[in-house]
Design an enzyme around this catalytic site. Sequence first.
Site, PDB file in Angstrom:
ATOM      1  N   GLY A  42     -17.663  -9.084  52.521  1.00  0.00           N
ATOM      2  CA  GLY A  42     -17.048 -10.188  53.267  1.00  0.00           C
ATOM      3  C   GLY A  42     -17.746 -11.516  53.044  1.00  0.00           C
ATOM      4  N   THR A  48     -17.594 -15.125  50.446  1.00  0.00           N
ATOM      5  CA  THR A  48     -16.493 -16.022  50.090  1.00  0.00           C
ATOM      6  C   THR A  48     -15.385 -15.237  49.392  1.00  0.00           C
ATOM      7  OG1 THR A  48     -18.118 -17.770  49.805  1.00  0.00           O
ATOM      8  CG2 THR A  48     -15.940 -18.184  48.894  1.00  0.00           C
ATOM      9  N   ALA A  49     -15.765 -14.353  48.462  1.00  0.00           N
ATOM     10  CA  ALA A  49     -14.760 -13.609  47.702  1.00  0.00           C
ATOM     11  C   ALA A  49     -13.953 -12.693  48.621  1.00  0.00           C
ATOM     12  CB  ALA A  49     -15.432 -12.796  46.598  1.00  0.00           C
ATOM     13  N   GLU A 100     -21.320 -23.933  47.263  1.00  0.00           N
ATOM     14  CA  GLU A 100     -20.755 -24.899  48.198  1.00  0.00           C
ATOM     15  C   GLU A 100     -20.042 -26.054  47.510  1.00  0.00           C
ATOM     16  OE1 GLU A 100     -23.060 -23.602  51.871  1.00  0.00           O
ATOM     17  OE2 GLU A 100     -24.005 -25.462  51.209  1.00  0.00           O
ATOM     18  N   LYS A 108     -15.598 -34.480  46.760  1.00  0.00           N
ATOM     19  CA  LYS A 108     -16.316 -34.435  45.483  1.00  0.00           C
ATOM     20  C   LYS A 108     -15.394 -34.961  44.383  1.00  0.00           C
ATOM     21  CE  LYS A 108     -18.069 -31.094  42.131  1.00  0.00           C
ATOM     22  NZ  LYS A 108     -18.293 -29.689  41.808  1.00  0.00           N
ATOM     23  N   GLU A 113     -20.983 -26.046  36.687  1.00  0.00           N
ATOM     24  CA  GLU A 113     -19.715 -26.769  36.879  1.00  0.00           C
ATOM     25  C   GLU A 113     -18.920 -26.184  38.061  1.00  0.00           C
ATOM     26  OE1 GLU A 113     -18.156 -29.456  35.610  1.00  0.00           O
ATOM     27  OE2 GLU A 113     -19.382 -30.018  33.889  1.00  0.00           O
ATOM     28  N   THR A 118     -17.755 -23.265  39.081  1.00  0.00           N
ATOM     29  CA  THR A 118     -16.513 -22.596  38.682  1.00  0.00           C
ATOM     30  C   THR A 118     -16.290 -21.223  39.344  1.00  0.00           C
ATOM     31  OG1 THR A 118     -17.789 -21.986  36.727  1.00  0.00           O
ATOM     32  CG2 THR A 118     -16.146 -23.694  36.444  1.00  0.00           C
ATOM     33  N   ILE A 158     -15.910 -20.172  42.572  1.00  0.00           N
ATOM     34  CA  ILE A 158     -14.862 -20.063  43.599  1.00  0.00           C
ATOM     35  C   ILE A 158     -13.497 -20.167  42.917  1.00  0.00           C
ATOM     36  CG2 ILE A 158     -13.865 -21.162  45.665  1.00  0.00           C
ATOM     37  CD1 ILE A 158     -16.754 -21.781  46.553  1.00  0.00           C
TER      38      ILE A 158
HETATM   39  P1  FAD Z   1     -21.692 -12.344  48.379  1.00  0.00           P
HETATM   40  O1  FAD Z   1     -21.717 -13.667  49.025  1.00  0.00           O
HETATM   41  O2  FAD Z   1     -23.001 -11.790  47.905  1.00  0.00           O
HETATM   42  O3  FAD Z   1     -21.057 -11.334  49.420  1.00  0.00           O
HETATM   43  C1  FAD Z   1     -21.221  -9.947  49.292  1.00  0.00           C
HETATM   44  C2  FAD Z   1     -20.667  -9.262  50.544  1.00  0.00           C
HETATM   45  O4  FAD Z   1     -20.724  -7.869  50.343  1.00  0.00           O
HETATM   46  C3  FAD Z   1     -21.419  -9.565  51.822  1.00  0.00           C
HETATM   47  O5  FAD Z   1     -20.493  -9.732  52.873  1.00  0.00           O
HETATM   48  C4  FAD Z   1     -22.221  -8.295  52.079  1.00  0.00           C
HETATM   49  O6  FAD Z   1     -22.441  -8.052  53.454  1.00  0.00           O
HETATM   50  C5  FAD Z   1     -21.271  -7.268  51.488  1.00  0.00           C
HETATM   51  N1  FAD Z   1     -21.953  -6.056  51.067  1.00  0.00           N
HETATM   52  C6  FAD Z   1     -22.807  -5.880  50.029  1.00  0.00           C
HETATM   53  N2  FAD Z   1     -23.248  -4.612  49.987  1.00  0.00           N
HETATM   54  C7  FAD Z   1     -22.640  -3.964  51.011  1.00  0.00           C
HETATM   55  C8  FAD Z   1     -22.688  -2.643  51.500  1.00  0.00           C
HETATM   56  N3  FAD Z   1     -23.488  -1.699  50.956  1.00  0.00           N
HETATM   57  N4  FAD Z   1     -21.950  -2.340  52.594  1.00  0.00           N
HETATM   58  C9  FAD Z   1     -21.148  -3.266  53.186  1.00  0.00           C
HETATM   59  N5  FAD Z   1     -21.069  -4.531  52.760  1.00  0.00           N
HETATM   60  C10 FAD Z   1     -21.817  -4.881  51.697  1.00  0.00           C
HETATM   61  N6  FAD Z   1     -19.855 -21.043  43.225  1.00  0.00           N
HETATM   62  C11 FAD Z   1     -19.116 -22.159  43.283  1.00  0.00           C
HETATM   63  O7  FAD Z   1     -17.894 -22.110  43.179  1.00  0.00           O
HETATM   64  N7  FAD Z   1     -19.727 -23.371  43.470  1.00  0.00           N
HETATM   65  C12 FAD Z   1     -21.066 -23.502  43.536  1.00  0.00           C
HETATM   66  O8  FAD Z   1     -21.574 -24.604  43.728  1.00  0.00           O
HETATM   67  C13 FAD Z   1     -21.862 -22.335  43.387  1.00  0.00           C
HETATM   68  N8  FAD Z   1     -23.218 -22.406  43.421  1.00  0.00           N
HETATM   69  C14 FAD Z   1     -23.946 -21.269  43.253  1.00  0.00           C
HETATM   70  C15 FAD Z   1     -25.339 -21.357  43.168  1.00  0.00           C
HETATM   71  C16 FAD Z   1     -26.090 -20.203  42.939  1.00  0.00           C
HETATM   72  C17 FAD Z   1     -27.572 -20.313  42.802  1.00  0.00           C
HETATM   73  C18 FAD Z   1     -25.450 -18.939  42.848  1.00  0.00           C
HETATM   74  C19 FAD Z   1     -26.245 -17.683  42.642  1.00  0.00           C
HETATM   75  C20 FAD Z   1     -24.067 -18.851  42.968  1.00  0.00           C
HETATM   76  C21 FAD Z   1     -23.312 -20.001  43.142  1.00  0.00           C
HETATM   77  N9  FAD Z   1     -21.924 -19.946  43.190  1.00  0.00           N
HETATM   78  C22 FAD Z   1     -21.190 -21.092  43.259  1.00  0.00           C
HETATM   79  C23 FAD Z   1     -21.233 -18.651  43.223  1.00  0.00           C
HETATM   80  C24 FAD Z   1     -20.841 -18.335  44.676  1.00  0.00           C
HETATM   81  O9  FAD Z   1     -21.986 -18.290  45.474  1.00  0.00           O
HETATM   82  C25 FAD Z   1     -20.102 -17.029  44.771  1.00  0.00           C
HETATM   83  O10 FAD Z   1     -19.084 -16.960  43.820  1.00  0.00           O
HETATM   84  C26 FAD Z   1     -19.480 -16.857  46.140  1.00  0.00           C
HETATM   85  O11 FAD Z   1     -20.414 -17.084  47.132  1.00  0.00           O
HETATM   86  C27 FAD Z   1     -18.891 -15.492  46.295  1.00  0.00           C
HETATM   87  O12 FAD Z   1     -19.868 -14.518  46.473  1.00  0.00           O
HETATM   88  P2  FAD Z   1     -19.383 -13.041  46.775  1.00  0.00           P
HETATM   89  O13 FAD Z   1     -18.491 -13.072  47.964  1.00  0.00           O
HETATM   90  O14 FAD Z   1     -18.864 -12.469  45.522  1.00  0.00           O
HETATM   91  O15 FAD Z   1     -20.735 -12.277  47.114  1.00  0.00           O
END
Ligand code: FAD
Length: 496
Positions: free
Chosen positions: A14, A16-17, A50, A79, A337, A339, A341
């Site tokens: 849960g 952003t994705a 963000e 932005k 860049e 990308t 999100i």
């Molecule tokens: P996460 O945010 O890691 O979420 C994972 C989820 O899975 C969490 O809710 C967690 O609780 C759950 N989970 C994991 N394991 C379990 C389990 N065993 N049981 C139950 N739940 C579990 N993107 C942009 O578009 N713009 C930016 O400026 C940007 N800057 C970034 C900077 C950095 C340094 C990094 C590393 C990434 C950046 N990104 C950026 C990418 C962006 O952060 C991600 O694409 C976005 O936050 C989505 O993350 P996610 O939801 O895939 O994973």
Amino acid sequence: MNSSAIKNVVIAGGGTAGWMAAAALGKLLGKNLNITLVESDLIPTVGVGEATIPSLHIFHDLLKIKESDVMKATNATFKLGISFENWRDVNQDYIHSFGYLGQGCWAAGFQHFWVKGKQQGIVSEIGDYCPEHVASRRGKFAVIPNQDRNYAYHLDAGLYAKFLRGMAEEYGVKRVEGKINQVNVNEANGFIQSIALDNSKVIEGDLFIDCTGFKGLLIEQALHTGYEDWSHWLPCDSAIAVQTKIHNKTVPYTRSIAHKAGWQWQIPLQNRMGNGVVFCSKHLSDEDAKELLLNNIEGELLNEPRVIKFKTGTRRKHWNKNCVAVGLSSGFIEPLESTSIHLIQQSIIRLMQNLPSKNMEQANIDDFNNKMRFEIDNIRDFIVLHYHVTQRTDSAFWRYCKNMEIPESLQQRINFFIENGNAYRTERELFGETSWIQVMIGQGLMPKYYHQIVDMMSDAELKGFLDNIKMTIERRVNSFPDHNEFIKNYCQSSVM
Ligand code: FAD
């Protein structure tokens, strides 16, 4: 209803994705689906991500999200582009803005006119011929109805997920709290059958969306899909993030400031600044990176600096069997860049367009994977361009980037631009010609020739043409309000 239609969709994770997927599926297809999102309060999200790009408007329009509502809820600012400082060389900067450059003609883009103007010494930097660039430099902003929305947002990722969660639950998505500790795979066909939680709940599904972040609990740990490592092209593998109080006016662009082994970001929200360094651990230790970051930020710290490790690359298949990886579980190019999100939204929209039946038609899967792969390869090339085309030789990191072998597809684009001054955008590619041109020129590439059609104008006509574009932009931007004033009237958050 078709008896083979999928019914039970399980979203694991849960961040952003996860919540983008839940809100979109819930709102747009929810009436016919049972959607469950599983997340664990004990496992934090990555907590960064963000800065966005203008394509997010497409997602918000699809979900009928009102701009001022989402901005208020997420403390967002506008932005207009990214300021790349010290990238071309130390003390040199340029902006990659989201707008269009000047005015071209049927045969040649504006850059051809600008290149001749440059040879004659009658032009200023190419960004001065782009309204979004000039507005960035002046700290001005306006939303103009019925015009291209060449802007994006800086937003609080945690609050964005919360906002989308509210929407998703309103449209019937069920949230289940719990830590996934087992993924049950059918031995006969290799499909995921269910996920088991630490509280002994078992959740079955027809389709599983893996949003568990870097670990890829379903797509990798259960299905062993494989990962293509791109760290030879994109060697940064670490980041440290910290938030600070904001005192000054916020600028309508992201700052990306190169340092000796990577770069630093500054992302202004209405109430705080997001800061971080991205770096290559072969050339900078975590301790030194932390010191570098803390020495280059302003304002009181709002949290402890946090180290994040990553490997740039892509999952070999984003959709494998009955599991679709969305977000960091599908791979990570790197945030230069902003990308990621965008790729999340592309995965979700493409999945909805290619929604399979319970039979998981291979044609749907292949089409999805091919389109995602094509787009990701193009984004990768665009990011590699920033690192490779540099005049910096002041550290081992930059010497590596300058001399590394690059993808053939990128080399072709660079050659094409140098030889004839043109950039191109192929179908389904994210970055358009103006993005490539701004970054190629910003990083120090210059075409050898301009198109002959430019010589149809006399020198005086060319000067008049260029000056007129610049003056019109100046006048237009001068009429825009200050970025902060605009936010105050349009979408000020209650936490200010
Ligand atoms: P996460 O945010 O890691 O979420 C994972 C989820 O899975 C969490 O809710 C967690 O609780 C759950 N989970 C994991 N394991 C379990 C389990 N065993 N049981 C139950 N739940 C579990 N993107 C942009 O578009 N713009 C930016 O400026 C940007 N800057 C970034 C900077 C950095 C340094 C990094 C590393 C990434 C950046 N990104 C950026 C990418 C962006 O952060 C991600 O694409 C976005 O936050 C989505 O993350 P996610 O939801 O895939 O994973």
